[in-house]
Design an enzyme around this catalytic site. Structure first.
Site, short mmCIF file in Angstrom:
data_model
loop_
_atom_site.label_atom_id
_atom_site.label_comp_id
_atom_site.label_asym_id
_atom_site.label_seq_id
_atom_site.Cartn_x
_atom_site.Cartn_y
_atom_site.Cartn_z
N THR A 122 11.84 -1.65 -3.76
CA THR A 122 13.26 -1.68 -3.41
C THR A 122 14.06 -0.58 -4.12
O THR A 122 14.92 0.03 -3.52
CB THR A 122 13.87 -3.06 -3.76
OG1 THR A 122 13.59 -3.34 -5.13
CG2 THR A 122 13.27 -4.14 -2.91
N THR A 123 13.73 -0.34 -5.39
CA THR A 123 14.44 0.73 -6.10
C THR A 123 14.07 2.07 -5.50
O THR A 123 14.92 2.94 -5.28
CB THR A 123 14.05 0.71 -7.59
OG1 THR A 123 14.09 -0.62 -8.06
CG2 THR A 123 14.97 1.58 -8.41
N ASP A 149 14.95 -5.73 -11.45
CA ASP A 149 14.63 -5.67 -10.04
C ASP A 149 15.77 -4.99 -9.29
O ASP A 149 16.89 -5.48 -9.29
CB ASP A 149 14.44 -7.11 -9.55
CG ASP A 149 13.90 -7.16 -8.15
OD1 ASP A 149 13.20 -6.22 -7.76
OD2 ASP A 149 14.19 -8.13 -7.44
N ASP A 151 7.47 -11.15 -6.31
CA ASP A 151 6.98 -9.82 -5.93
C ASP A 151 5.46 -9.80 -5.93
O ASP A 151 4.83 -9.31 -5.00
CB ASP A 151 7.48 -8.75 -6.92
CG ASP A 151 8.94 -8.42 -6.67
OD1 ASP A 151 9.56 -9.10 -5.84
OD2 ASP A 151 9.44 -7.46 -7.29
P1 ADP Z 1 10.43 -0.59 -7.10
O1 ADP Z 1 11.60 -1.52 -7.11
O2 ADP Z 1 10.70 0.58 -6.24
O3 ADP Z 1 9.15 -1.27 -6.82
P2 ADP Z 1 9.46 -0.35 -9.80
O4 ADP Z 1 10.34 -0.45 -10.98
O5 ADP Z 1 8.55 -1.47 -9.51
O6 ADP Z 1 10.38 -0.01 -8.57
O7 ADP Z 1 8.62 0.98 -9.97
C1 ADP Z 1 7.63 1.34 -9.06
C2 ADP Z 1 7.10 2.69 -9.37
O8 ADP Z 1 6.52 2.73 -10.68
C3 ADP Z 1 6.02 3.08 -8.40
O9 ADP Z 1 6.26 4.39 -7.96
C4 ADP Z 1 4.75 3.02 -9.25
O10 ADP Z 1 3.78 3.94 -8.82
C5 ADP Z 1 5.26 3.36 -10.62
N1 ADP Z 1 4.38 2.88 -11.70
C6 ADP Z 1 4.02 1.62 -11.96
N2 ADP Z 1 3.19 1.57 -13.04
C7 ADP Z 1 3.05 2.83 -13.48
C8 ADP Z 1 2.34 3.46 -14.56
N3 ADP Z 1 1.60 2.76 -15.42
N4 ADP Z 1 2.44 4.78 -14.68
C9 ADP Z 1 3.20 5.48 -13.83
N5 ADP Z 1 3.89 4.98 -12.82
C10 ADP Z 1 3.82 3.66 -12.63
#
Ligand code: ADP
Ligand code: MG
Length: 581
Positions: free
Chosen positions: A140-141, A107, A432
């Protein structure tokens, strides 16, 4: 409130060209005479420009371009610390604390909030990420890496001679256009599977997919218990209790429609379970009045002391009688209950619980429809609520009490897992998921994930830029390029080639005749597919808040052209003279 330390706060505030650099330090001093004193000292140092260099003799200073370069470097370094966690294929970070205890997490905001960071710009990014966490629980990332990319691109423009204020302006124009376009391509769920898919996407990187599905179900169930209520975005934090339980596996985690707490009743002689009844909640204590800190009683005769205790006991009996006359059979108190009240309560048929936290009392008040009363002597019939059942049960050797109420509106989630770090990471993922589920029930518009939205927006903004006159065009193009950091990082973290992926994705979107914006990369299956078919959704509010927050943070860094570091700690004034005046 008696403080045992004398605390001195000193701060220097330097107003300079509308910008303020504040430096505050706190030190504690014991006053030699043992007197309790607290004092705030704020020193102000005003300057006009001509005094500047003289006044800042012992201050480190970075001005103009080097201030920007330094700030951008800090932002890039910070983003570098979290970018490898982005997306479902992102890797985890192990955070080791001073004592050696470790947290393993994926996270972004947890990584940042745990890190020891000194640079003020890096701190600003961390607070932007925390604000994203509070407002949207997710993204957040993304916020941090977007901010860093916006800043890097701005630095390039500054180097080629564009003034920061033009860039800020261009970024604002681009943001407004991007937000409009985001709303245009967003849509509400077409069927029952899409909302769970959006929730599952938000935690896809944090837990594996089977656990993700389970947590998604729990989150939707818990959010469902709150639906239709007005209470702001934080409602889910207040009403949903998370309880970490040692035994069992993650998949045994469950939602309980009641309040479960690791507490047992005060007097074992009172009843352990009940099929319901009337409950009173005291937001205070039921203790014998305590003598004040410095007060003392002088005992003249044994009778006087006996009289003193007798009166305290009388007062307690009156309180118990009042509760009993209101037909209360369950009493929950925030603070303590005097030991000698225990038997009185049990004799009156009242089961008592003490030392409940305020938040738990609020949840209990909600599910039982009772009012939280400060003073047990003032309780009235209207304050009494009803509960539908109460039971005690041991989880991994610890007694827990469960109270259910007829009103609903609060639930407890029992999170299980084999080790503390697993339970904590599952809790964060659940948080989350719950936050996203709760907010989606208010605004269910969704965007395609997997970089689709950002690639589309970048293309849209590049087409939009020429409609603007002046150098702002360059800033809008820089903004568009910055958005591509999201698909680029997703590709990198999945072992794909970022350049090829972006080119192919953009080509696939342009080639598509209808709704090309929804084509993204599914990094799990590895294809360029429609994100609604792959079930990869990002809620609109997450993307909206992330983009607006990142732009605001980048602009506030761009606005700085001078950084002043106080070289020495502010001098602490001699406490004696401070006390004299
Ligand atoms: P954050 O802390 O920003 O929420 P995450 O590690 O949760 O970061 O990553 C979120 C990103 O990953 C989003 O841009 C989402 O669209 C992308 N994402 C999630 N699942 C998939 C997937 N199966 N294929 C491609 N991108 C994905
Ligand atoms: Mg996420």
């Amino acid at each position: 409130i008696p403080l045992l330390n004398l605390r001195l706060y000193s701060a220097i505030v330097l107003p300079y060209m509308n910008r303020t650099v504040a430096h505050a330090r706190e030190s504690s001093y014991a006053a030699p005479n043992g007197r309790v004193q607290s004092k705030t000292v704020v020193r102000r140092l005003s300057m006009v420009e001509s005094e500047h260099d003289v006044a800042l003799e012992d201050t480190d200073r970075l001005h103009g371009r080097s201030a920007l370069v330094n700030n951008v470097k800090a932002a890039v370094a910070l983003a570098g610390a979290v970018r490898s966690t982005l997306g479902p294929r992102g890797l985890d970070k192990m955070l080791v604390e001073d004592g050696g205890s470790a947290t393993i997490t994926n996270d972004g905001v947890t990584v940042l909030e745990t890190a020891k960071v000194e640079h003020p710009t890096a701190r600003l990014l961390i607070s932007t990420s925390s604000s994203q966490d509070r407002a949207a629980r997710d993204g957040t990332t993304t916020t941090v890496i977007l901010t860093s990319e916006l800043l890097q691109n701005a630095l390039e423009l500054v180097r080629s001679g564009v003034h920061p204020s033009i860039i800020m302006n261009g970024y604002q124009i681009a943001l407004a256009e991007a937000l409009d376009e985001m709303e245009r391509i967003s849509r509400t769920p077409a069927d029952d599977s899409e909302m769970p898919a959006a929730v599952a996407t938000s935690i896809s990187g944090k837990v594996d997919s089977v656990v993700g599905e389970h947590l998604t179900r729990l989150a939707l169930e818990a959010a469902g218990a709150l639906s239709g209520e007005d209470g702001g975005k934080d409602l889910e934090r207040l009403r949903v209790k998370r309880l970490l339980i040692k035994d069992g596996g993650v998949l045994d985690s469950e939602v309980v429609h009641g309040l479960v707490l690791p507490k047992s009743r005060m007097d074992m002689a009172s009843s352990a379970d009940s099929d319901g009844g009337r409950i009173a909640i005291i937001d205070g204590g039921m203790e014998s009045p305590q003598l004040d800190f410095e007060a003392s009683i002088e005992v003249i005769s044994a009778d006087a002391l006996r009289g003193f205790h007798e009166r305290a006991r009388e007062r307690m009996r009156a309180q118990v009688d009042l509760l009993s006359s209101l037909a209360v059979d369950l009493l929950v108190v925030r603070d303590g209950i005097a030991e000698d009240a225990a038997t009185l309560l049990t004799d009156a048929g009242i089961t008592a619980y003490r030392r409940y936290e305020r938040e738990d009392l609020e949840r209990l008040a909600r599910i039982t429809g009772s009012a939280m009363v400060r003073d047990a002597r003032r309780i009235t019939d209207e304050d009494i609520g009803t509960y539908s059942s109460r039971s005690e049960r041991s989880y991994s050797g610890v007694k827990h009490t469960r109270i259910d109420g007829p009103e609903g509106g609060a639930v407890t989630v029992l999170i299980r897992g084999s080790s503390p770090s697993v339970r904590e990471e599952v809790e964060r993922a659940f948080d989350d998921a719950l936050g996203v589920a709760h907010r989606l029930s208010a605004d269910s518009r969704m965007l395609p994930g997997g970089g689709a939205t950002q690639i589309h927006l970048a293309r849209h903004l590049r087409a939009f830029a020429p409609s603007q006159t002046g150098r702002e065009q360059l800033a809008i193009e820089a903004f568009a390029a910055a958005l591509e950091i999201v698909p680029r990082t997703l590709a990198e973290n999945s072992g794909l080639d970022p350049i090829d992926e972006i080119l192919e994705l953009s080509a696939a979107q342009t080639a598509s005749t209808e709704n090309g914006a929804w084509i993204g990369m599914d990094v799990v299956s590895g294809g360029k597919v429609r994100m609604d078919e792959a079930g990869v959704f990002d809620p609109l509010f997450v993307a909206h808040h992330a983009l607006a927050g990142a732009t605001e943070a980048a602009n506030s860094v761009l606005r700085i052209d001078d950084v002043l570091w106080a070289k020495q700690d502010a001098q602490t004034p001699d406490w004696q003279s401070e006390m004299d005046d």
